[in-house]
Design an enzyme around this catalytic site. Sequence first.
Site, PDB file in Angstrom:
ATOM      1  N   HIS A  55     -84.250  53.159  44.617  1.00 50.97           N
ATOM      2  CA  HIS A  55     -84.190  54.370  43.789  1.00 50.97           C
ATOM      3  C   HIS A  55     -85.293  55.381  44.123  1.00 50.97           C
ATOM      4  O   HIS A  55     -85.023  56.556  44.350  1.00 50.97           O
ATOM      5  CB  HIS A  55     -84.288  54.013  42.296  1.00 50.97           C
TER       6      HIS A  55
ATOM      7  N   GLU B  34     -90.195  52.628  32.541  1.00 48.86           N
ATOM      8  CA  GLU B  34     -89.260  51.995  31.607  1.00 48.86           C
ATOM      9  C   GLU B  34     -90.035  51.377  30.448  1.00 48.86           C
ATOM     10  O   GLU B  34     -91.162  50.904  30.646  1.00 48.86           O
ATOM     11  CB  GLU B  34     -88.482  50.878  32.308  1.00 48.86           C
TER      12      GLU B  34
ATOM     13  N   HIS C 117     -77.106  54.327  41.661  1.00 47.66           N
ATOM     14  CA  HIS C 117     -76.625  55.223  40.604  1.00 47.66           C
ATOM     15  C   HIS C 117     -77.584  56.381  40.342  1.00 47.66           C
ATOM     16  O   HIS C 117     -77.195  57.381  39.754  1.00 47.66           O
ATOM     17  CB  HIS C 117     -76.314  54.449  39.318  1.00 47.66           C
TER      18      HIS C 117
END
Length: 484
Positions: free
Chosen positions: A240, A216, A178
């Site tokens: 990613h 994160e 994504h």
Amino acid sequence: MVSRVIPVDPFDLVIFGGTGDLARRKILPGLFRRFCAGQMPDESRIIGAARSEIDDDGYRAMVRESIREFGGVSEEQEASIDDFLGRIGYEQVDATGEAGWEALAARMTEDRVRAFYFSVGPSLFGALAERLHSYGMASAKARIVVEKPFGHDLGSARALNATLAQHFDEEQIYRIDHYLGKETVQNLMAVRFGNTLFEPLWNAQYVDHIQITVAETVGVGGRGGYYDKSGAMRDMVQNHLMQLLCLIAMEPPARFEPNAVRDEKLKVIRALDPVDPHHIVRGQYDAVGSEPSYRTDVEAPRSTTESFVAMRVHVSNWRWAGTPFYLRTGKKLRGRASEIAVVFKDAPHSIFGVDKGRHANVLSIRLQPNEGMTLDVTIKEPGPGGMRLVEVPLDMTFADALGPDAEAVPDAYERLIMDVIRGNQTLFMRGDEVEAAWAWTDPIIEGWQSRGDVPKLYDVGSSGPEDALMLMHRDGRKWREIRA
Ligand code: NAP
């Protein structure tokens, strides 16, 4: 900005794992937003499929709740939920059994695009592909969308590719990452290849180094069992960060077409040097106050899995020879920030004298939060007092630049699902890319295992282990700040 929605023909979309977390948080609310944008023709069908014993109405109630909870629905959109639910159905199906499959096949419409989203654990991917084939659903217009993780090493990724290839052509397989669906990531390509300004400077001669950070603040959440077997390298770097690295480093593709882009990305992965163990820092977050440690979170008191990785990587080709790429990702850090920073070299000579303040130009591409780009440029500090230099950002935050239309920018999942329906694989990983990424990652992980490497501890809420800072300091550079 005029929002342009490309119409699509009616389609059937089956979400295996339609009752799961990903479906409820991302896929279904995303589809609803596309519906509101007018991108879902009336006859389209969305069918949830999972083992839970619910009927069409029960599933619609669940979808309504998911949209309300995760969809960011406006009052105007709220009125459209019932219309959207009219397109929704549910079939009780066990991926590993035979029940429900004939009924599912009966729901398919002849001769239209049908997409099957595998939003289930990877151990079920093979069983799903096999049954789609044996129940006659793997038509020429069928596509499958495969979630991460795509294997846990080269061997398992190859095996998975081989299993899927028994039933589907590569052109029908959409391996989703994504990160590639994010507006900024695509904008990175627009900035590089749509302007003359940057590309001539996009090489070792002008770029000092590149930093890619995905920080994160969250920990492992409820995924402790999965995460502890995976770690940051497998969970984040192999997919990613690697994809971002490829887009930054690749040569201009001849056309913005799936295989042209993916060929160039693959060349980058193949040009990566093996990583010197001294150029990698692994970390694991440690308790601070009432904040538990990683080991407590995953309920494994002796776990040596990394929740943080920082590394220096080299792309050995003509364009990037000698330019380091620094990658960094971790959980429970002091801020949430995903950013690519291209740090240009200093001007070769300062006509203003060395003590007037010289700054490198930095192009930073923010993936989250506040998707956008900033270019730091040096200007004269305004006012009297002679020629003092100061660095100012030329800022383009998309939400500001696009004004009220910014909300119309689809999120990564919605965009990628519509790409599947349109049959555009540009932003999806090809099988050989995934395998090449594992081929590069595996020796790093094997090295840790054979050396019995133990990650360095870092405090929850910090910027990672001290050694990660040293990785940069040794090279006379420093990480960009992770803002709280
Ligand atoms: P989840 O909440 O555990 O959901 C799993 C789904 O699979 C449920 O709908 C479950 O429903 C269904 N399922 C399980 N066994 C099945 C079987 N034998 N036959 C048919 N359906 C079955 O998992 P998730 O978080 O949604 O993740 C789904 C996939 O996406 C995983 O591969 C995950 O790695 C990936 N992913 C998730 C996220 C995320 O944010 N959640 C992000 C990136 C990738 P029943 O129990 O009713 O069968």
